[in-house]
Design a protein around this motif. Structure first.
Motif, PDB file in Angstrom:
ATOM      1  N   ARG A  16      -3.391   6.287  -4.247  1.00  0.00           N
ATOM      2  CA  ARG A  16      -4.583   6.987  -4.999  1.00  0.00           C
ATOM      3  C   ARG A  16      -3.870   7.673  -6.199  1.00  0.00           C
ATOM      4  NH1 ARG A  16      -4.894  10.935   0.011  1.00  0.00           N
ATOM      5  NH2 ARG A  16      -2.613  10.621  -0.220  1.00  0.00           N
ATOM      6  N   ARG A  17      -2.408   7.801  -6.377  1.00  0.00           N
ATOM      7  CA  ARG A  17      -1.960   8.291  -7.932  1.00  0.00           C
ATOM      8  C   ARG A  17      -1.609   7.152  -8.692  1.00  0.00           C
ATOM      9  NH1 ARG A  17       2.568  12.011  -5.188  1.00  0.00           N
ATOM     10  NH2 ARG A  17       2.353  10.440  -3.453  1.00  0.00           N
ATOM     11  N   THR A  35       0.840  -1.136  -0.142  1.00  0.00           N
ATOM     12  CA  THR A  35       0.065  -0.030  -0.049  1.00  0.00           C
ATOM     13  C   THR A  35       0.855   1.226   0.141  1.00  0.00           C
ATOM     14  OG1 THR A  35      -0.221   0.202   2.275  1.00  0.00           O
ATOM     15  CG2 THR A  35      -1.682  -1.300   1.113  1.00  0.00           C
ATOM     16  N   SER A  75       3.200   4.732  -4.625  1.00  0.00           N
ATOM     17  CA  SER A  75       3.448   5.522  -5.280  1.00  0.00           C
ATOM     18  C   SER A  75       4.336   6.582  -5.259  1.00  0.00           C
ATOM     19  CB  SER A  75       2.085   6.560  -5.713  1.00  0.00           C
ATOM     20  OG  SER A  75       1.861   7.031  -4.434  1.00  0.00           O
ATOM     21  N   ASN A  96     -11.003   3.753   2.749  1.00  0.00           N
ATOM     22  CA  ASN A  96     -12.195   3.147   2.391  1.00  0.00           C
ATOM     23  C   ASN A  96     -12.490   1.747   2.405  1.00  0.00           C
ATOM     24  OD1 ASN A  96     -14.500   2.752   0.764  1.00  0.00           O
ATOM     25  ND2 ASN A  96     -14.367   4.535  -0.445  1.00  0.00           N
ATOM     26  N   GLN A  99      -5.915   1.926  -8.221  1.00  0.00           N
ATOM     27  CA  GLN A  99      -6.152   3.115  -7.510  1.00  0.00           C
ATOM     28  C   GLN A  99      -7.008   2.754  -6.478  1.00  0.00           C
ATOM     29  OE1 GLN A  99      -8.366   6.129  -9.340  1.00  0.00           O
ATOM     30  NE2 GLN A  99      -6.864   7.562  -8.689  1.00  0.00           N
ATOM     31  N   LEU A 100      -6.520   3.080  -5.073  1.00  0.00           N
ATOM     32  CA  LEU A 100      -7.250   2.692  -4.025  1.00  0.00           C
ATOM     33  C   LEU A 100      -6.744   3.566  -2.722  1.00  0.00           C
ATOM     34  CD1 LEU A 100      -8.826  -0.083  -3.476  1.00  0.00           C
ATOM     35  CD2 LEU A 100      -7.041  -0.301  -1.748  1.00  0.00           C
ATOM     36  N   ASP A 101      -7.872   4.185  -2.013  1.00  0.00           N
ATOM     37  CA  ASP A 101      -7.811   4.914  -1.048  1.00  0.00           C
ATOM     38  C   ASP A 101      -7.902   3.782   0.215  1.00  0.00           C
ATOM     39  OD1 ASP A 101      -8.136   6.660   1.301  1.00  0.00           O
ATOM     40  OD2 ASP A 101      -8.969   8.156  -0.153  1.00  0.00           O
ATOM     41  N   THR A 122      -6.042   6.958   8.092  1.00  0.00           N
ATOM     42  CA  THR A 122      -5.132   6.328   7.057  1.00  0.00           C
ATOM     43  C   THR A 122      -4.054   5.372   7.903  1.00  0.00           C
ATOM     44  OG1 THR A 122      -5.219   8.355   5.885  1.00  0.00           O
ATOM     45  CG2 THR A 122      -3.200   6.807   5.243  1.00  0.00           C
ATOM     46  N   SER A 166     -13.946  -0.193  -0.636  1.00  0.00           N
ATOM     47  CA  SER A 166     -13.213  -0.207  -1.889  1.00  0.00           C
ATOM     48  C   SER A 166     -12.253  -1.347  -1.868  1.00  0.00           C
ATOM     49  CB  SER A 166     -12.400   1.096  -2.010  1.00  0.00           C
ATOM     50  OG  SER A 166     -13.313   2.242  -2.103  1.00  0.00           O
TER      51      SER A 166
END
Ligand code: NDP
Ligand code: 8X3
Length: 253
Positions: A35-36, A9, A12, A62, A57-59, A110, A65
């Motif tokens: 996310r990027r 995780t 990026s 969430n 892409q993943l936050d 986060t 998701s």
């Protein structure tokens, strides 16, 4: 080491990006999240000849998701050998009575909630296969408090104690858990912490020789390549230019 499937995780930038480069260059299968998306594509395009890479892409804040992502993983990426819970951030350096509550909530969502979501979702498969390694990205901030660290320090103290408690729960299995605790390191971390103020971030590193993403990537790679009966519980790493302060004393004028 045998070819592993490694989920990272926050791939990026910084530590996550460097770990992706290290594991990819050694030919391991990778699942890269952040996310990027363009940064993940950059890694994919650079290493696709060396490693199988799935990225999306993943936050990490969430949960829905993450559940959807897990249920849609391609077959050959389903069995995770190494879960690197690296995504995280510090926001602000204000004292507790002046800090932004939104910054505090973003750090908790986060660094704490994102990390436990991934752990809870992927650990059962590891237990079923009796195989796996969870690498949590802690920090020296989880052990040594400093002014303005408040909630960031507390999130990393959570990560440390959660990692150790997982070891207690997993006794009797072959699953390994390691809390990696770096100190002063140059990544995008400080630009994010100072809300995009690159000059402030640059000043923090001026005249120092900080740790780099690849320093941490090499250490994580070493930890995961040890024989399976060895578990590094915690590893604290500082550059030589960093050490401890004396305890602070306030004196009346
Ligand atoms: P960077 O800012 O360079 O990287 C942070 C990574 O986390 C990025 O890939 C970012 O991706 C990702 N991320 C942040 N929020 C989210 C989110 N909501 N969802 C998904 N991904 C997210 O910093 P570092 O590489 O330094 O930080 C990595 C970890 O190391 C963090 O947990 C940090 O607390 C820890 N750490 C850092 C130290 C340092 O001094 N640099 C020292 C000790 C620990 P994107 O923005 O694309 O989503
Ligand atoms: C980052 C290290 O000391 O800037 O986790 O909090 S520190």
């Amino acid at each position: 080491m045998d070819r592993k499937t490694v989920l990272i995780t926050g791939a990026s930038s910084g530590f996550g990006y460097a770990m992706a480069e290290k594991f990819a260059s050694e030919g391991h299968n990778l699942i890269l999240l952040a996310r990027r998306l363009h940064k993940l594509k950059e890694l994919h395009d650079k290493y696709k000849g060396k490693a199988k890479i799935f990225y999306t892409q993943l936050d990490v804040r969430n949960l829905n998701s993450i559940e959807n992502f897990k249920s849609e993983l391609p077959d050959k990426f389903e069995e995770i050998d190494v879960l690197v819970n690296n995504a995280g951030l510090a926001l602000g350096i204000e004292k507790a009575h002046e800090a932004s509550i939104d910054d505090w909530l973003a750090m908790i969502d986060t660094n704490v909630k994102g990390l436990i979501y991934f752990t809870r979702l992927f650990l059962p498969d590891m237990v079923k296969r009796n195989r796996g390694h969870i690498i949590n990205m802690g920090s020296i901030a989880g052990t040594y408090p400093y002014p303005g660290g408040n909630v960031y320090c507390a999130t990393k103290a959570f990560v440390k104690q959660f990692s150790l408690a997982l070891r207690a729960d997993l006794l009797g299995t072959n699953i390994r858990v390691t809390n990696v605790e770096p100190g002063h390191s140059e990544t995008e971390f400080s630009v994010v912490r100072f809300h995009g103020d690159a000059t402030k971030a640059e000043n923090l590193y001026k005249g120092t020789k900080p740790l780099s993403g690849s320093d941490i990537a090499e250490i994580v790679y070493f930890i995961t390549s040890l024989p399976e009966y060895i578990n590094i519980n915690r590893i604290e790493i500082m550059p030589v230019c960093q050490a401890f302060s004396p305890l602070a004393l306030h004196r009346k004028e």
